[in-house]
Design a protein around this motif. Structure first.
Motif, mmCIF file in Angstrom:
data_model
loop_
_atom_site.group_PDB
_atom_site.id
_atom_site.type_symbol
_atom_site.label_atom_id
_atom_site.label_comp_id
_atom_site.label_asym_id
_atom_site.label_seq_id
_atom_site.Cartn_x
_atom_site.Cartn_y
_atom_site.Cartn_z
ATOM 1 N N PRO A 70 0.831 -1.206 0.000
ATOM 2 C CA PRO A 70 0.000 0.000 0.000
ATOM 3 C C PRO A 70 0.871 1.263 0.000
ATOM 4 O O PRO A 70 1.993 1.257 0.508
ATOM 5 N N ASN A 71 0.346 2.321 -0.573
ATOM 6 C CA ASN A 71 0.988 3.633 -0.539
ATOM 7 C C ASN A 71 0.164 4.551 0.360
ATOM 8 O O ASN A 71 -1.007 4.260 0.638
ATOM 9 N N LEU A 72 0.744 5.658 0.778
ATOM 10 C CA LEU A 72 -0.013 6.572 1.631
ATOM 11 C C LEU A 72 0.517 7.983 1.542
ATOM 12 O O LEU A 72 1.646 8.216 1.108
ATOM 13 N N ILE A 73 -0.340 8.908 1.930
ATOM 14 C CA ILE A 73 0.083 10.291 2.152
ATOM 15 C C ILE A 73 0.286 10.445 3.650
ATOM 16 O O ILE A 73 -0.573 10.058 4.454
ATOM 17 N N ALA A 74 1.431 10.991 4.014
ATOM 18 C CA ALA A 74 1.725 11.261 5.417
ATOM 19 C C ALA A 74 2.281 12.675 5.545
ATOM 20 O O ALA A 74 2.801 13.233 4.577
ATOM 21 N N LYS A 126 -4.030 17.238 9.574
ATOM 22 C CA LYS A 126 -3.641 15.867 9.906
ATOM 23 C C LYS A 126 -4.682 14.823 9.500
ATOM 24 O O LYS A 126 -4.569 13.660 9.870
ATOM 25 N N ASP A 127 -5.708 15.236 8.756
ATOM 26 C CA ASP A 127 -6.642 14.286 8.153
ATOM 27 C C ASP A 127 -6.893 14.737 6.720
ATOM 28 O O ASP A 127 -6.534 15.854 6.335
ATOM 29 N N HIS A 128 -7.504 13.875 5.909
ATOM 30 C CA HIS A 128 -7.603 14.151 4.485
ATOM 31 C C HIS A 128 -8.427 15.397 4.185
ATOM 32 O O HIS A 128 -8.039 16.242 3.362
ATOM 33 N N LYS A 129 -9.555 15.546 4.821
ATOM 34 C CA LYS A 129 -10.405 16.708 4.567
ATOM 35 C C LYS A 129 -9.676 18.002 4.884
ATOM 36 O O LYS A 129 -9.685 18.960 4.090
ATOM 37 N N ALA A 130 -9.022 18.032 6.044
ATOM 38 C CA ALA A 130 -8.290 19.235 6.443
ATOM 39 C C ALA A 130 -7.115 19.507 5.506
ATOM 40 O O ALA A 130 -6.813 20.667 5.188
ATOM 41 N N ILE A 172 5.011 17.179 3.496
ATOM 42 C CA ILE A 172 4.130 16.104 3.014
ATOM 43 C C ILE A 172 4.930 15.101 2.206
ATOM 44 O O ILE A 172 5.877 15.462 1.500
ATOM 45 N N ILE A 173 4.545 13.816 2.285
ATOM 46 C CA ILE A 173 5.171 12.795 1.461
ATOM 47 C C ILE A 173 4.133 11.806 0.967
ATOM 48 O O ILE A 173 3.165 11.504 1.676
ATOM 49 N N PRO A 197 -0.043 9.579 9.404
ATOM 50 C CA PRO A 197 -0.690 9.079 8.195
ATOM 51 C C PRO A 197 -2.006 9.803 7.934
ATOM 52 O O PRO A 197 -2.764 10.087 8.865
ATOM 53 N N VAL A 198 -2.283 10.107 6.674
ATOM 54 C CA VAL A 198 -3.500 10.848 6.320
ATOM 55 C C VAL A 198 -4.497 9.970 5.572
ATOM 56 O O VAL A 198 -5.687 9.945 5.893
ATOM 57 N N VAL A 199 -4.009 9.247 4.548
ATOM 58 C CA VAL A 199 -4.884 8.416 3.728
ATOM 59 C C VAL A 199 -4.013 7.351 3.067
ATOM 60 O O VAL A 199 -2.842 7.592 2.771
ATOM 61 N N VAL A 200 -4.573 6.146 2.853
ATOM 62 C CA VAL A 200 -3.785 5.028 2.346
ATOM 63 C C VAL A 200 -4.428 4.402 1.118
ATOM 64 O O VAL A 200 -5.657 4.342 1.003
#
Length: 323
Positions: free
Chosen positions: A125-129, A137-141, A201-202, A220-223
């Protein structure tokens, strides 16, 4: 005429016999495993998990050789030019066999024609962190912040044309955000700068980011995964946030150069599958957040073709270039 046919047939039989004998003697010296990224990233982690037990299974050491740069292109070029004798093999990633060739017409190799797939070791899996100091610190924000201040922030990836780059660009196009790309020579150096707070961000693979997430150095934000990961139960998938096209996992496999005898490819496939059946090896891979695949050369070849087609469509649709 008949004599020429007999001579040709004899030559063909002799060649086949010699090739079979060569394959039966394989390997009789150490095998070099090119990792087309710097040490510390997921490709390097997976390679080092299997290299020692694979060497034991084959009866010769498997030596990892990191050749990072240009989103994996430099290492892949060297692997493509290797002698087709099974003594130089390489790690295959979505970056080197699909994402980079899709966006870069000058890679210097054809990901389908210039390699012989051996096996897909694992799917990851990949993710945005983000760095813990980052405001969102969450996807919506995250989306709201980036939209409110376009161009102010940047993200790190393992290199231009890599999967982290193209998946982030796909995510950007679907969310309407603008964030500047900072490419590195691999996930290891990219992670170092994000953990140090130099880039906020990465977009990375889970295995290389997970230790920093567990230690609180990344959030972690979203995976990108079929479902939430057991190690990240509070992190939603891209599908959950309404971005299913981004919900693609990476693969990590082995390639030989074009012309490598089938007997050698089959030997490497069988030895790697044997290694991946070892509960200890399987656990080490799964502990990184990856899933063991262990398929056939033919199945892996089809996966590479399918992924290349997907990223060619992404590049065309989003009008992506290396500039």
């Amino acid at each position: 005429m008949q004599r020429r046919h007999v001579i040709a047939l004899a030559a063909a039989v002799a060649s086949l016999t010699a090739g079979t004998a060569f394959a039966q003697a394989y390997p009789n010296k150490p095998i070099r495993l090119i990792v087309p990224f710097a040490a510390g990233g997921t490709t390097d982690i997976i390679a080092r998990v299997i290299s020692e037990p694979l060497g034991k299974a084959l009866g010769q050491p498997v030596v990892v050789d990191n050749k990072g740069g240009a989103g994996g292109v430099i290492g892949a070029q060297e692997a493509a030019r290797a002698a087709p004798d099974g003594y130089t093999i390489s790690m295959a990633t979505v970056s080197t066999t699909a994402a980079n060739p899709a966006i870069n017409p000058k890679t210097g190799y054809d990901p389908v024609a210039d390699f012989v797939p051996i096996i897909n070791i694992a799917a990851t899996p990949n993710l945005i962190a983000v760095h813990p100091s980052f405001a969102a610190k969450d996807h919506k924000a995250l989306v709201e912040l980036l939209k409110s201040q376009p161009g102010k922030f940047s993200y790190a990836s393992s290199g231009t044309g890599g999967i982290g780059h193209l998946q982030t660009e796909l995510w950007k196009s679907l969310t309407g955000v603008f964030v500047t790309h900072i490419p590195y020579r691999g996930a290891g150096p990219a992670l170092n700068d994000v953990v140090a707070g130099q880039v906020p961000i990465i977009f990375d693979n889970v295995p290389s980011s997970l230790p920093f997430i567990k230690s609180g150095k990344l959030v972690p934000v979203v995976v990108a995964a079929p479902e939430r990961l057991k190690d990240l139960p509070n992190t939603p998938t891209f599908k959950e946030v309404g971005l299913e096209p981004v919900n693609r996992m990476a693969y990590y496999g082995l390639l030989a150069s074009k012309g490598t005898p089938k007997e050698i490819v089959d030997r490497l496939n069988a030895a790697t599958r044997k290694v991946l059946e070892d509960p200890a090896v399987k656990k080490r891979i799964e502990d990184t957040g990856s899933f063991v695949i262990a398929n056939t050369p033919e199945q892996f070849a089809q996966q590479i073709k399918d992924e290349l087609a997907v990223y060619k469509q992404v590049v065309t649709k989003q009008k992506l270039t290396l500039q």
